[in-house]
Design an enzyme around this catalytic site. Structure first.
Site, PDB file in Angstrom:
ATOM      1  N   SER A 289       0.842  -1.205   0.000  1.00 16.13           N
ATOM      2  CA  SER A 289       0.000   0.000   0.000  1.00 16.13           C
ATOM      3  C   SER A 289       0.868   1.242   0.000  1.00 16.13           C
ATOM      4  O   SER A 289       2.096   1.175   0.131  1.00 16.13           O
ATOM      5  CB  SER A 289      -0.928   0.012   1.225  1.00 16.13           C
ATOM      6  OG  SER A 289      -0.184   0.308   2.394  1.00 16.13           O
TER       7      SER A 289
ATOM      8  N   SER B  26       0.896   3.773   2.244  1.00 20.33           N
ATOM      9  CA  SER B  26       0.896   4.485   3.524  1.00 20.33           C
ATOM     10  C   SER B  26       2.265   5.033   3.917  1.00 20.33           C
ATOM     11  O   SER B  26       2.352   5.892   4.797  1.00 20.33           O
ATOM     12  CB  SER B  26       0.371   3.571   4.642  1.00 20.33           C
ATOM     13  OG  SER B  26       1.278   2.528   4.908  1.00 20.33           O
TER      14      SER B  26
ATOM     15  N   LYS C  13       5.406   0.578   9.465  1.00 18.46           N
ATOM     16  CA  LYS C  13       5.215   1.996   9.781  1.00 18.46           C
ATOM     17  C   LYS C  13       6.505   2.521  10.410  1.00 18.46           C
ATOM     18  O   LYS C  13       7.445   1.777  10.682  1.00 18.46           O
ATOM     19  CB  LYS C  13       4.064   2.197  10.784  1.00 18.46           C
ATOM     20  CG  LYS C  13       2.724   1.611  10.379  1.00 18.46           C
ATOM     21  CD  LYS C  13       2.060   2.341   9.234  1.00 18.46           C
ATOM     22  CE  LYS C  13       0.721   1.691   8.869  1.00 18.46           C
ATOM     23  NZ  LYS C  13       0.126   2.292   7.656  1.00 18.46           N
TER      24      LYS C  13
ATOM     25  N   SER D  30      -2.920   6.742   5.910  1.00 19.29           N
ATOM     26  CA  SER D  30      -2.302   5.704   6.721  1.00 19.29           C
ATOM     27  C   SER D  30      -3.191   5.317   7.884  1.00 19.29           C
ATOM     28  O   SER D  30      -3.650   6.168   8.655  1.00 19.29           O
ATOM     29  CB  SER D  30      -0.948   6.199   7.263  1.00 19.29           C
ATOM     30  OG  SER D  30      -0.391   5.261   8.163  1.00 19.29           O
TER      31      SER D  30
END
Length: 278
Positions: free
Chosen positions: A40, A42, A119, A226
């Site tokens: 993705s 994010s 992250k 996100s």
């Protein structure tokens, strides 16, 4: 007869070779490095959809989350890390544990779903975290932000999930230029990295979060796109991430595919081979 015995022996040797190779690969993946493909956007523009990297599992030591998960729904395989190493789960500790640093990009297991997420660590145990007007505040103090131009990409479906990017210049058609504001964010301690801004939205203004001991606060660099610690895990977000849920630290992109599969070598991005991750 001798020929048949030789043929049977050759088949057994082949099976043994495959089993040994799988065992070696399993040990390597469990103890040292785990491959990870970015699904993705994010973490744009630090990480792009289709980036392929290895996660250093030695960086933080080992916990139940270090064991591999193998999930292939199409053939009914669903082996979770807890099936293999569940005996290590529950005490939020690690073997040969190393302390994560603020600014690290970490892969971790979602506290509820068990899926792998990636992250950036922005909040450490005991700290307070808040977003105010799109600016990250740590222990009541705003981080340093410096405008760094724009991030531009072509609007259209990306990656195997065919995700479309969100754009600061409004909804644009396929093939048009998609623009986001770009900033350099400097965290306490001096770690500087790129973040993106699309618009002002709810996640840009949050309550004050106090990070529990033994947990970390994670955020994506593409701040307006996100799902991270700003949303509790019981509400579909990530929430605070326990120490034992960390898999490892990402430091370098090996290669990157702009297509639907990393096997489509003709779509590999020529400027991202062995790219260092900041």
């Amino acid at each position: 007869m001798a020929k048949e015995a030789k043929s049977g022996g050759g088949f057994l040797e082949t099976v043994k070779t495959i089993v040994y190779a799988l065992l070696i690969a399993g040990v390597f993946r469990t103890l040292f490095y785990q491959p990870f493909w970015i699904p993705s956007g994010s973490m744009k523009d630090t990480l792009l959809i289709g980036d392929f990297l290895f996660v250093n599992k030695m960086a933080y030591g080992y916990s139940y989350a270090s064991c591999p998960s193998v999930k292939i729904p199409s053939i009914g395989i669903n082996i979770d890390a807890t099936h293999l190493c569940g005996w290590l789960d529950g005490d939020n500790t690690r073997i040969l544990g190393g302390e994560p640093e603020r600014g690290d990009i970490a892969v971790f297991r979602h506290p509820v779903t068990g899926g792998d997420f990636i992250k950036r660590i922005v909040g450490l145990p005991g700290e307070t975290i808040q977003m105010k007007g799109g600016v990250l505040h740590i222990n009541g103090e705003p981080v340093q932000l410096q405008l760094d131009g724009t991030f531009e990409e072509t609007a259209g479906p990306q990656g195997p999930q065919r995700l479309r990017p969100r754009c600061a210049n409004g909804p644009v058609g396929t093939g048009a230029l998609c623009i986001k504001e770009k900033f350099v964010e400097t965290l306490p301690g001096g770690h500087a990295h790129s973040i993106l801004n699309i618009t002002m939205q709810g996640s840009d203004n949050t309550p004050v979060y106090t990070v529990p001991e033994g947990h970390y606060f994670m955020m994506g660099d593409n701040r307006d796109n996100s799902s991270d610690s700003r949303v509790p895990n019981i509400a579909g977000g990530v929430g605070f991430v326990p120490y034992e849920n960390l898999l490892g630290r990402a430091s370098r992109v090996m290669f990157s595919s702009a297509g639907r599969s990393m096997l489509f070598f003709w779509t590999w991005r020529g400027d991202r081979f062995f790219e260092k991750i900041e």
